[in-house]
Design a protein around this motif. Structure first.
Motif, PDB file in Angstrom:
ATOM      1  N   LYS A   1       0.835  -1.204   0.000  1.00 41.18           N
ATOM      2  CA  LYS A   1       0.000   0.000   0.000  1.00 41.18           C
ATOM      3  C   LYS A   1       0.870   1.254   0.000  1.00 41.18           C
ATOM      4  O   LYS A   1       0.543   2.253  -0.659  1.00 41.18           O
ATOM      5  N   ARG A   2       1.975   1.209   0.741  1.00 37.48           N
ATOM      6  CA  ARG A   2       2.882   2.355   0.774  1.00 37.48           C
ATOM      7  C   ARG A   2       3.483   2.610  -0.604  1.00 37.48           C
ATOM      8  O   ARG A   2       3.551   3.755  -1.068  1.00 37.48           O
ATOM      9  N   ARG A   3       3.902   1.545  -1.289  1.00 32.44           N
ATOM     10  CA  ARG A   3       4.484   1.699  -2.624  1.00 32.44           C
ATOM     11  C   ARG A   3       3.454   2.239  -3.607  1.00 32.44           C
ATOM     12  O   ARG A   3       3.761   3.104  -4.437  1.00 32.44           O
ATOM     13  N   TRP A   4       2.221   1.738  -3.520  1.00 30.59           N
ATOM     14  CA  TRP A   4       1.168   2.208  -4.421  1.00 30.59           C
ATOM     15  C   TRP A   4       0.900   3.694  -4.216  1.00 30.59           C
ATOM     16  O   TRP A   4       0.761   4.450  -5.184  1.00 30.59           O
ATOM     17  N   LEU A   5       0.851   4.126  -2.961  1.00 24.01           N
ATOM     18  CA  LEU A   5       0.636   5.546  -2.687  1.00 24.01           C
ATOM     19  C   LEU A   5       1.748   6.400  -3.288  1.00 24.01           C
ATOM     20  O   LEU A   5       1.492   7.474  -3.842  1.00 24.01           O
ATOM     21  N   GLY A   6       2.977   5.921  -3.178  1.00 25.19           N
ATOM     22  CA  GLY A   6       4.084   6.664  -3.764  1.00 25.19           C
ATOM     23  C   GLY A   6       3.961   6.789  -5.271  1.00 25.19           C
ATOM     24  O   GLY A   6       4.305   7.831  -5.856  1.00 25.19           O
ATOM     25  N   GLN A   7       3.435   5.749  -5.911  1.00 21.90           N
ATOM     26  CA  GLN A   7       3.292   5.765  -7.364  1.00 21.90           C
ATOM     27  C   GLN A   7       2.206   6.734  -7.828  1.00 21.90           C
ATOM     28  O   GLN A   7       2.357   7.416  -8.849  1.00 21.90           O
ATOM     29  N   VAL A   8       1.089   6.802  -7.097  1.00 23.42           N
ATOM     30  CA  VAL A   8      -0.042   7.623  -7.553  1.00 23.42           C
ATOM     31  C   VAL A   8      -0.015   9.032  -6.972  1.00 23.42           C
ATOM     32  O   VAL A   8      -0.817   9.880  -7.381  1.00 23.42           O
TER      33      VAL A   8
END
Length: 226
Positions: A214-221
């Motif tokens: 979830k942390r990585r996804w937030l960084g991407q978007v």
């Protein structure tokens, strides 16, 4: 006298309604929570239960409030997001009046686990906050960021990013902040805080891996949320 077990909240099991009161097992931070509830009552904040005392089996007694929580998987509508944001702002403003001995250098007392499951909803409106077991002195954006992440389901399996940008704007407007780097930092900090909590409490590896995803996804978007 009517007795029934209540659902809602994620921290304290065994919550029971007895007449027009609620009985809850007391956690290790009960003295702080009780001080907070007494303060909120004293300043006239009606969006939280009133503390009435402790019963003969050691459970705290609080007032029963109308409304019901919603599960964390629900997709809140625009009006619900706005209502929750306004209630959170009112709570923070009320809690900010606690003594300097309590707050230290912090802005207010954060709820600490704010999502649809810890809000009482009535006719589509957020009317009260419940389950203050994670409450602690902190900064306003800690709760705003946590609610943006968990309450708005700002995750890959939630609403489309383009829709989330609009939903974030509604949350920010209702609370009185901007969708800027500070808010997005607070959202990412909420994920980091829960991850640290999970490690400290030895959560299963798969749960920690999900948080990392979830942390990585937030960084991407993140660039698309402005």
């Amino acid at each position: 006298m009517t007795r029934c077990e209540l659902s809602g909240g994620r921290v304290t099991p065994g919550v029971v309604r007895v007449g027009q009161t609620v009985r809850r097992p007391m956690g290790p931070r009960a003295p702080f929570v009780h001080e907070l509830l007494r303060h909120l009552d004293g300043v006239g904040f009606v969006g939280a239960p009133k503390l009435l005392g402790v019963d003969d089996v050691g459970r705290e007694i609080i007032t029963f409030l109308p409304g019901a929580p919603m599960p964390g998987t629900v997709i809140l509508g625009d009006a619900e997001i706005l209502s929750a944001a306004m209630l959170l702002r009112q709570y923070h403003d009320a809690a900010a009046g606690m003594s300097a001995d309590v707050l230290g250098r912090h802005e207010t007392v954060v709820h600490g686990d704010l999502g649809s499951w810890n809000i009482l909803w009535l006719d589509g409106n957020a009317v009260a906050l419940i389950d203050f077991d994670e409450a602690r002195p902190g900064e306003r954006l800690e709760d705003v960021g946590y609610f943006a992440w968990k309450g708005l389901r700002l995750v890959a399996e939630g609403p489309l990013v383009e829709d989330q940008r609009r939903r974030l704007s509604i949350l920010a407007e209702g609370y009185g902040v901007r969708v800027d780097d500070d808010l997005l930092d607070a959202i990412e900090a909420a994920v980091a805080w829960l991850t640290d909590k999970g490690r400290a409490e030895a959560w299963p590896d798969d749960a920690l891996a999900q948080l990392d995803g979830k942390r990585r996804w937030l960084g991407q978007v993140r660039p698309r949320l402005f």
